[in-house]
Design an enzyme around this catalytic site. Structure first.
Site, short mmCIF file in Angstrom:
data_model
loop_
_atom_site.label_atom_id
_atom_site.label_comp_id
_atom_site.label_asym_id
_atom_site.label_seq_id
_atom_site.Cartn_x
_atom_site.Cartn_y
_atom_site.Cartn_z
N ASN A 13 0.86 -1.19 0.00
CA ASN A 13 0.00 0.00 0.00
C ASN A 13 0.89 1.24 0.00
O ASN A 13 1.47 1.59 1.02
CB ASN A 13 -0.90 -0.02 1.25
CG ASN A 13 -1.74 1.24 1.37
OD1 ASN A 13 -1.85 2.02 0.42
ND2 ASN A 13 -2.34 1.44 2.54
N LYS A 15 0.15 4.27 -0.31
CA LYS A 15 -0.47 5.48 0.26
C LYS A 15 -0.20 6.67 -0.67
O LYS A 15 -0.16 6.50 -1.88
CB LYS A 15 0.02 5.72 1.68
CG LYS A 15 -0.12 4.45 2.53
CD LYS A 15 0.03 4.66 3.99
CE LYS A 15 -0.13 3.32 4.70
NZ LYS A 15 -0.19 3.41 6.15
N HIS A 99 -9.73 1.61 4.60
CA HIS A 99 -8.46 1.73 5.33
C HIS A 99 -8.66 2.68 6.51
O HIS A 99 -9.41 3.65 6.42
CB HIS A 99 -7.37 2.27 4.38
CG HIS A 99 -6.01 2.20 5.00
ND1 HIS A 99 -5.56 3.14 5.89
CD2 HIS A 99 -5.02 1.28 4.88
CE1 HIS A 99 -4.34 2.80 6.28
NE2 HIS A 99 -3.99 1.67 5.68
N GLU A 101 -6.96 5.01 7.66
CA GLU A 101 -6.69 6.43 7.36
C GLU A 101 -7.89 7.07 6.66
O GLU A 101 -8.18 8.26 6.86
CB GLU A 101 -5.41 6.55 6.52
CG GLU A 101 -4.17 6.29 7.37
CD GLU A 101 -2.99 5.68 6.62
OE1 GLU A 101 -2.96 5.76 5.38
OE2 GLU A 101 -2.11 5.11 7.28
N GLU A 171 -5.93 -4.74 10.36
CA GLU A 171 -4.92 -3.70 10.57
C GLU A 171 -5.21 -2.96 11.87
O GLU A 171 -6.01 -2.02 11.88
CB GLU A 171 -4.95 -2.71 9.41
CG GLU A 171 -4.57 -3.31 8.08
CD GLU A 171 -3.88 -2.29 7.18
OE1 GLU A 171 -2.81 -2.62 6.65
OE2 GLU A 171 -4.39 -1.17 7.03
N GLY A 177 2.02 2.37 10.69
CA GLY A 177 2.99 3.46 10.56
C GLY A 177 3.67 3.85 11.86
O GLY A 177 4.33 4.87 11.95
N SER A 217 2.88 -2.09 10.24
CA SER A 217 4.32 -2.19 10.47
C SER A 217 4.88 -3.58 10.19
O SER A 217 5.83 -4.02 10.83
CB SER A 217 4.68 -1.73 11.89
OG SER A 217 4.30 -0.38 12.09
P1 PGA Z 1 2.49 0.32 7.57
O1 PGA Z 1 1.06 0.54 6.87
O2 PGA Z 1 3.01 -0.99 7.06
O3 PGA Z 1 3.32 1.49 7.14
O4 PGA Z 1 2.24 0.28 9.04
C1 PGA Z 1 0.17 -0.52 6.67
C2 PGA Z 1 -1.10 0.00 6.05
O5 PGA Z 1 -1.55 1.07 6.47
O6 PGA Z 1 -1.69 -0.63 5.16
#
Ligand code: PGA
Length: 255
Positions: A13, A15, A99, A101, A171, A177, A217
């Site tokens: 992903n 982003k 997601h 976010e 998630e 993140g 992460s």
């Molecule tokens: P990250 O993001 O691996 O940077 O924690 C995962 C995601 O948001 O899909």
């Protein structure tokens, strides 16, 4: 992973990172290594404007292209939005739905997630549906209730025969993140819970065929432990998917 019943899927992903040219360069770096794998599907979830370049760059590789969001209406007065049919026409195979976010910064709710899943399926896209608890929810001991509710509302009015197109991603919001990964046990427990909610509604056969990824992460160091769990069928990877070395290690671990 349980390869007997379901596909392992590793999805990067990106982003809001990488211009079309930068994205193409990243795909060129990884495709020699991850573009021929047998045992897992590899997906790159790219910004909307990167899609045409990503589709071209992956043409000769076994890498599918995904969008990170879409609108649930087919067309109309929704300035700035993108429909499922628009994505489909470009050659997009998957789309991330809900997601954290999007839920946090763009007011997406369990209800809009459900509408988007239905619109994606109708257009022939495979939704990657994200669910997860916040740190407050985990500390309050309501992870199970929260995830159960998210999954149940996401799957409202989804017919059994549509289920095989859906991928889930667990998630935990506190792990995204932040560099804080769920332990393999925590990830496996909640992925198992998601499968149990699906089983209660659609039966054991359907439940065991659904790919349920972990995201938050995941990186080159911790991926092997997470993927060793029978209920963890791959990863949705943010930060580490932007570095070709790390991403290829994760795909290798899934192999
Ligand atoms: P990250 O993001 O691996 O940077 O924690 C995962 C995601 O948001 O899909």
């Amino acid at each position: 992973m349980n390869r007997k019943y379901r596909k392992t899927i590793i999805a990067g992903n990106w982003k809001m990172n990488k211009t079309p040219a930068e994205g193409k360069a990243l795909i060129e770096e990884v495709k020699g290594i991850v573009g021929k794998q047998k045992w897992c599907d590899v997906v790159v979830c790219v910004p909307f404007v990167d899609i045409p370049a990503a589709i071209r760059a992956t043409r000769d590789a076994k890498i599918a292209v995904a969008a990170q969001n879409m609108h649930y209406e087919k067309s109309g007065a929704f300035t700035g939005e993108i429909s499922a049919d628009m994505l489909k026409e470009l050659g997009v195979k998957y789309v991330i739905i809900g997601h954290s976010e999007r839920r946090q910064y763009f007011n997406e709710t369990d209800n809009t997630v459900n509408l988007k899943i239905k619109a994606a399926l109708e257009a022939g896209l495979r939704p990657i549906v994200c669910v997860g608890e916040t740190l407050e929810q985990r500390e309050a001991g309501i992870t199970e209730e929260h995830i159960t509710m998210q999954v149940k509302i996401a799957l409202r009015d989804i017919a059994p025969e549509q289920m095989r197109k859906i991928v889930f991603a667990y998630e935990p919001v506190w792990a995204i993140g932040t560099g804080k990964t769920a332990t393999s046990e925590q990830a496996a427990e909640v992925c198992g819970l998601i499968r149990a909610v699906i089983r209660a509604k659609y039966g054991a056969r359907c439940a065991r065929s659904i790919t349920i990824q972990y995201g938050g992460s995941m990186n080159a160091k911790n991926c092997a432990g997470l993927l060793s769990k029978v209920n963890v069928d791959g990863g949705l990877i943010g930060g580490a998917s932007l570095k070709s070395d790390d991403f290829t290690v994760i795909v290798d671990a899934a192999q």
